[in-house]
Design a protein around this motif. Structure first.
Motif, PDB file in Angstrom:
ATOM      1  N   SER A 102       0.834  -1.196   0.000  1.00 34.07           N
ATOM      2  CA  SER A 102       0.000   0.000   0.000  1.00 34.07           C
ATOM      3  C   SER A 102       0.870   1.247   0.000  1.00 34.07           C
ATOM      4  CB  SER A 102      -0.911   0.016   1.237  1.00 34.07           C
ATOM      5  OG  SER A 102      -1.725   1.154   1.265  1.00 34.07           O
ATOM      6  N   ASN A 103       0.474   2.223  -0.827  1.00 36.99           N
ATOM      7  CA  ASN A 103       1.176   3.512  -0.842  1.00 36.99           C
ATOM      8  C   ASN A 103       0.315   4.632  -0.276  1.00 36.99           C
ATOM      9  OD1 ASN A 103       3.956   3.433  -2.068  1.00 36.99           O
ATOM     10  ND2 ASN A 103       2.853   2.319  -3.652  1.00 36.99           N
ATOM     11  N   THR A 104      -0.972   4.594  -0.557  1.00 33.80           N
ATOM     12  CA  THR A 104      -1.863   5.659  -0.097  1.00 33.80           C
ATOM     13  C   THR A 104      -2.545   5.317   1.225  1.00 33.80           C
ATOM     14  OG1 THR A 104      -3.750   4.753  -1.327  1.00 33.80           O
ATOM     15  CG2 THR A 104      -2.310   6.303  -2.490  1.00 33.80           C
ATOM     16  N   LYS A 108      -3.855  -0.811   3.065  1.00 37.98           N
ATOM     17  CA  LYS A 108      -3.431  -1.073   4.442  1.00 37.98           C
ATOM     18  C   LYS A 108      -4.641  -1.146   5.375  1.00 37.98           C
ATOM     19  CE  LYS A 108      -0.701   0.851   8.237  1.00 37.98           C
ATOM     20  NZ  LYS A 108       0.193   1.953   8.673  1.00 37.98           N
ATOM     21  N   ALA A 109      -5.599  -0.245   5.197  1.00 38.45           N
ATOM     22  CA  ALA A 109      -6.783  -0.225   6.066  1.00 38.45           C
ATOM     23  C   ALA A 109      -7.577  -1.520   5.941  1.00 38.45           C
ATOM     24  CB  ALA A 109      -7.663   0.973   5.711  1.00 38.45           C
ATOM     25  N   ILE A 110      -7.753  -1.997   4.706  1.00 36.27           N
ATOM     26  CA  ILE A 110      -8.501  -3.247   4.508  1.00 36.27           C
ATOM     27  C   ILE A 110      -7.740  -4.422   5.100  1.00 36.27           C
ATOM     28  CG2 ILE A 110      -9.539  -4.783   2.807  1.00 36.27           C
ATOM     29  CD1 ILE A 110     -10.846  -2.006   3.036  1.00 36.27           C
ATOM     30  N   LEU A 136       4.655   7.715  -8.810  1.00 36.19           N
ATOM     31  CA  LEU A 136       3.270   7.272  -8.960  1.00 36.19           C
ATOM     32  C   LEU A 136       2.452   8.187  -9.863  1.00 36.19           C
ATOM     33  CD1 LEU A 136       2.565   6.318  -5.231  1.00 36.19           C
ATOM     34  CD2 LEU A 136       3.257   4.807  -7.101  1.00 36.19           C
ATOM     35  N   ASP A 137       3.092   9.051 -10.578  1.00 38.47           N
ATOM     36  CA  ASP A 137       2.388   9.971 -11.485  1.00 38.47           C
ATOM     37  C   ASP A 137       1.964   9.205 -12.739  1.00 38.47           C
ATOM     38  OD1 ASP A 137       1.392  11.989 -13.017  1.00 38.47           O
ATOM     39  OD2 ASP A 137       3.194  13.248 -12.953  1.00 38.47           O
ATOM     40  N   TYR A 138       0.678   8.843 -12.732  1.00 41.64           N
ATOM     41  CA  TYR A 138       0.174   8.033 -13.844  1.00 41.64           C
ATOM     42  C   TYR A 138       0.134   8.804 -15.161  1.00 41.64           C
ATOM     43  CZ  TYR A 138      -1.437   5.428  -9.749  1.00 41.64           C
ATOM     44  OH  TYR A 138      -1.500   4.771  -8.550  1.00 41.64           O
ATOM     45  N   ASN A 139       0.151  10.093 -15.047  1.00 47.06           N
ATOM     46  CA  ASN A 139       0.089  10.910 -16.258  1.00 47.06           C
ATOM     47  C   ASN A 139       1.466  11.090 -16.907  1.00 47.06           C
ATOM     48  OD1 ASN A 139      -2.728  11.397 -16.034  1.00 47.06           O
ATOM     49  ND2 ASN A 139      -2.302  12.948 -14.443  1.00 47.06           N
ATOM     50  N   ASP A 140       2.486  10.652 -16.204  1.00 46.34           N
ATOM     51  CA  ASP A 140       3.842  10.761 -16.741  1.00 46.34           C
ATOM     52  C   ASP A 140       4.240   9.416 -17.342  1.00 46.34           C
ATOM     53  OD1 ASP A 140       6.477  11.154 -17.345  1.00 46.34           O
ATOM     54  OD2 ASP A 140       7.084  11.755 -15.313  1.00 46.34           O
ATOM     55  N   THR A 205      -7.784  -2.811  -3.804  1.00 46.37           N
ATOM     56  CA  THR A 205      -8.484  -1.532  -3.616  1.00 46.37           C
ATOM     57  C   THR A 205      -8.302  -0.698  -4.879  1.00 46.37           C
ATOM     58  OG1 THR A 205      -6.508  -0.515  -2.616  1.00 46.37           O
ATOM     59  CG2 THR A 205      -8.101  -1.500  -1.115  1.00 46.37           C
ATOM     60  N   SER A 206      -9.345   0.039  -5.187  1.00 47.41           N
ATOM     61  CA  SER A 206      -9.285   0.933  -6.355  1.00 47.41           C
ATOM     62  C   SER A 206     -10.444   1.907  -6.284  1.00 47.41           C
ATOM     63  CB  SER A 206      -9.364   0.129  -7.658  1.00 47.41           C
ATOM     64  OG  SER A 206     -10.654  -0.415  -7.830  1.00 47.41           O
ATOM     65  N   ALA A 207     -10.374   2.943  -7.111  1.00 50.32           N
ATOM     66  CA  ALA A 207     -11.457   3.926  -7.159  1.00 50.32           C
ATOM     67  C   ALA A 207     -12.678   3.351  -7.869  1.00 50.32           C
ATOM     68  CB  ALA A 207     -10.984   5.196  -7.848  1.00 50.32           C
ATOM     69  N   SER A 208     -12.428   2.548  -8.903  1.00 46.11           N
ATOM     70  CA  SER A 208     -13.558   2.010  -9.662  1.00 46.11           C
ATOM     71  C   SER A 208     -13.266   0.639 -10.275  1.00 46.11           C
ATOM     72  CB  SER A 208     -13.955   2.976 -10.785  1.00 46.11           C
ATOM     73  OG  SER A 208     -12.853   3.213 -11.662  1.00 46.11           O
ATOM     74  N   SER A 209     -12.018   0.377 -10.629  1.00 44.62           N
ATOM     75  CA  SER A 209     -11.680  -0.883 -11.301  1.00 44.62           C
ATOM     76  C   SER A 209     -11.885  -2.070 -10.380  1.00 44.62           C
ATOM     77  CB  SER A 209     -10.231  -0.857 -11.779  1.00 44.62           C
ATOM     78  OG  SER A 209     -10.031   0.229 -12.666  1.00 44.62           O
ATOM     79  N   GLY A 210     -12.333  -3.193 -10.965  1.00 46.08           N
ATOM     80  CA  GLY A 210     -12.508  -4.418 -10.198  1.00 46.08           C
ATOM     81  C   GLY A 210     -11.222  -5.223 -10.167  1.00 46.08           C
ATOM     82  N   VAL A 211     -11.307  -6.446  -9.604  1.00 45.12           N
ATOM     83  CA  VAL A 211     -10.138  -7.323  -9.522  1.00 45.12           C
ATOM     84  C   VAL A 211      -9.647  -7.665 -10.921  1.00 45.12           C
ATOM     85  CG1 VAL A 211      -9.312  -9.588  -8.780  1.00 45.12           C
ATOM     86  CG2 VAL A 211     -10.830  -8.268  -7.285  1.00 45.12           C
TER      87      VAL A 211
END
Length: 249
Positions: A102-104, A108-110, A136-140, A205-211
């Motif tokens: 976990s980075n964010t 870790k919480a789960i 972790l800059d996904y836009n780069d 864990t993710s904002a919207s994507s599933g496993v």
């Protein structure tokens, strides 16, 4: 003259009689003193013998008390050893491990919810070279994470290892979703251990994507273990919600 001699004899006899009484009295007094002295000596010897007996008895009681104290100390020591051994055995008897990267903090919480709910051991996968915000800059397109995810063979180094992995029968593995996959550091982890005979339960864990295919890909890379379907969480679920899923497995 005859009367005079008789009187003289009587007087002499009388005097002799008085002297004999004194002699007898003196002799009786001497005998009595010796008797008393003998009694005194006998009494002193008796008292000495009694005192010696009491000292010996006290010494024996003291020795027995010391021996009893030593025995109690030894029993207490053995009891402490037994308690310590039982505590160690209980620690080693834990057969469930929760592993997470976990980075964010979301994963870790789960992971902590699961570990707390099951009283399981927990292990955090930490990159030997920590990820920065720039990594972790996904836009780069040149960020570290982007380059790793574009390279299926990438295997970031991990700091530390799981001790006694063989004692665990069930292993939960948690991670965030990066570009629809588990981070490559998870590939490093699953390739480092033998999961034969273990049940492996992935979660992410993710904002919207599933496993998605992330769990299947990890199972293929690991090559061992009984992998079951994983679960996706947003990272904000409560422990009750997470444990509802765990208990339903």
């Amino acid at each position: 003259m005859d009367n005079s001699l008789w009187l003289l004899f009587y007087k002499t006899k009388k005097k002799a009689g008085i002297s004999m009484k004194k002699t007898i009295t003196l002799l009786l007094a001497v005998i009595l003193c010796f008797s008393l002295a003998g009694c005194g000596t006998s009494g002193s010897e008796n008292e000495k013998e009694q005192t010696t007996s009491e000292v010996q008895t006290t010494e024996q009681e003291t020795t027995e008390a010391i021996s009893t104290s030593q025995e109690n100390t030894e029993v207490s020591s053995e009891t402490d050893k037994t308690d310590s051994s039982e505590t160690l055995d209980e620690a080693e008897s834990n057969t469930t491990l929760v592993v997470y990267f976990s980075n964010t903090g979301n994963t870790k919480a789960i992971a902590e919810h699961i570990a707390n709910g099951l009283s399981a051991d927990i292990y955090e996968i930490i990159a030997k070279e920590p990820y920065t915000d720039a990594d972790l800059d996904y836009n780069d397109n040149n960020s570290r994470s982007t380059l790793e995810m574009n390279d299926p063979s990438a295997r970031p180094d991990i700091s530390g290892t799981v001790e006694n992995m063989e004692q665990y029968d069930t292993v939960y593995i948690g991670y965030p979703i990066w570009w629809g996959e588990a981070p490559r550091i998870l590939s490093t982890f699953v390739e480092s251990y033998d999961f034969t005979g273990k049940t492996v339960i992935p979660f992410c864990t993710s904002a919207s994507s599933g496993v998605g295919s992330s769990a299947d890909n990890l199972a293929e890379i690991a090559g061992t273990g009984d992998w079951i379907d994983g679960q996706r969480f947003s990272g904000s679920e409560s422990q009750d919600e997470v444990m509802e899923w765990v208990n339903g497995l």
